[in-house]
Design a protein around this motif. Structure first.
Motif, short mmCIF file in Angstrom:
data_model
loop_
_atom_site.label_atom_id
_atom_site.label_comp_id
_atom_site.label_asym_id
_atom_site.label_seq_id
_atom_site.Cartn_x
_atom_site.Cartn_y
_atom_site.Cartn_z
N UNK A 17 2.64 -9.31 12.36
CA UNK A 17 2.09 -10.20 11.33
C UNK A 17 0.64 -9.85 11.01
N UNK A 18 -0.13 -9.45 12.01
CA UNK A 18 -1.51 -9.05 11.77
C UNK A 18 -1.57 -7.81 10.89
N UNK A 19 -0.69 -6.87 11.14
CA UNK A 19 -0.64 -5.65 10.32
C UNK A 19 -0.24 -6.00 8.89
N UNK A 20 0.78 -6.84 8.74
CA UNK A 20 1.26 -7.23 7.42
C UNK A 20 0.17 -7.96 6.64
N UNK A 26 4.22 -3.49 1.14
CA UNK A 26 5.05 -3.60 2.34
C UNK A 26 6.30 -2.75 2.20
N UNK A 27 6.80 -2.26 3.33
CA UNK A 27 8.10 -1.58 3.30
C UNK A 27 9.19 -2.62 3.53
N UNK A 28 10.43 -2.18 3.61
CA UNK A 28 11.56 -3.10 3.72
C UNK A 28 11.46 -4.00 4.95
N UNK A 57 11.03 8.07 -3.44
CA UNK A 57 11.78 8.93 -2.52
C UNK A 57 12.84 8.15 -1.76
N UNK A 58 13.57 7.31 -2.48
CA UNK A 58 14.68 6.51 -1.93
C UNK A 58 14.22 5.46 -0.92
N UNK A 59 12.93 5.21 -0.83
CA UNK A 59 12.42 4.18 0.08
C UNK A 59 11.94 2.99 -0.76
N UNK A 60 12.16 1.79 -0.26
CA UNK A 60 11.79 0.57 -0.98
C UNK A 60 10.41 0.09 -0.56
N UNK A 61 9.65 -0.39 -1.56
CA UNK A 61 8.34 -0.96 -1.32
C UNK A 61 8.21 -2.26 -2.11
N UNK A 62 7.34 -3.13 -1.62
CA UNK A 62 7.14 -4.45 -2.22
C UNK A 62 5.65 -4.76 -2.24
N UNK A 63 5.17 -5.26 -3.39
CA UNK A 63 3.80 -5.76 -3.44
C UNK A 63 3.81 -7.16 -2.85
N UNK A 64 2.95 -7.39 -1.90
CA UNK A 64 2.92 -8.68 -1.22
C UNK A 64 2.65 -9.81 -2.21
N UNK A 65 1.77 -9.60 -3.16
CA UNK A 65 1.45 -10.65 -4.14
C UNK A 65 2.68 -10.99 -4.99
N UNK A 66 3.49 -9.98 -5.33
CA UNK A 66 4.70 -10.24 -6.11
C UNK A 66 5.75 -10.98 -5.27
#
Length: 95
Positions: A17-20, A26-28, A57-66
Motif C-alpha cells: 500500500x505504501x508503494x501504491x 498502477x499495473x494490474x 506491450x500486452x500489459x495493462x496499466x491504470x491511472x490511479x486518479x481515473x
C-alpha cells in the motif's frame, strides 16, 4: 507460527500500500489491491471496457486518479440531498 505468518502478511500489505500510494500509474496487481477487486475481476472489466485502462506491450496499466473517479462515479444521494433537490424543483416549477 500462524501469528508470525499473519504479521508477515500484514507487513507485506502495508509495504504494498505504501508503494501504491506513491505511484500515479498502477499495473494490474496494484490496481486490484487499490480497488479491492480481484485481478480476474479487474481483467474482466478491462475486456468489457468497463474500467479505464491502458495497454502497452500486452500489459495493462491504470491511472490511479481515473480509478478513483471510476470508483466514485455513482454517488448515492442522501435523503437530505434528495429532499433539498425536490424542494428546489417544486419552488421553481410552481404555476
Amino acid at each position: 507460527m500462524n501469528d508470525m505468518q499473519d504479521i508477515s502478511n500484514k507487513l507485506d500489505r502495508i509495504e504494498q500500500l505504501a508503494i501504491i500510494s506513491s505511484k500515479t500509474v498502477l499495473d494490474l496487481s496494484e490496481a486490484a489491491v487499490f480497488t479491492g477487486y480481484s485481478e480476474s475481476h479487474i481483467y474482466n472489466l478491462t475486456s468489457r471496457k468497463a474500467i479505464p485502462h491502458y495497454k502497452k506491450n500486452r500489459k495493462l496499466f491504470f491511472k490511479k486518479s481515473e480509478l478513483e473517479d471510476w470508483l466514485l462515479e455513482r454517488q448515492v444521494k442522501t435523503d437530505k440531498e434528495i429532499e433539498s433537490k425536490a424542494a428546489t424543483y417544486v419552488s421553481t416549477h410552481k404555476k
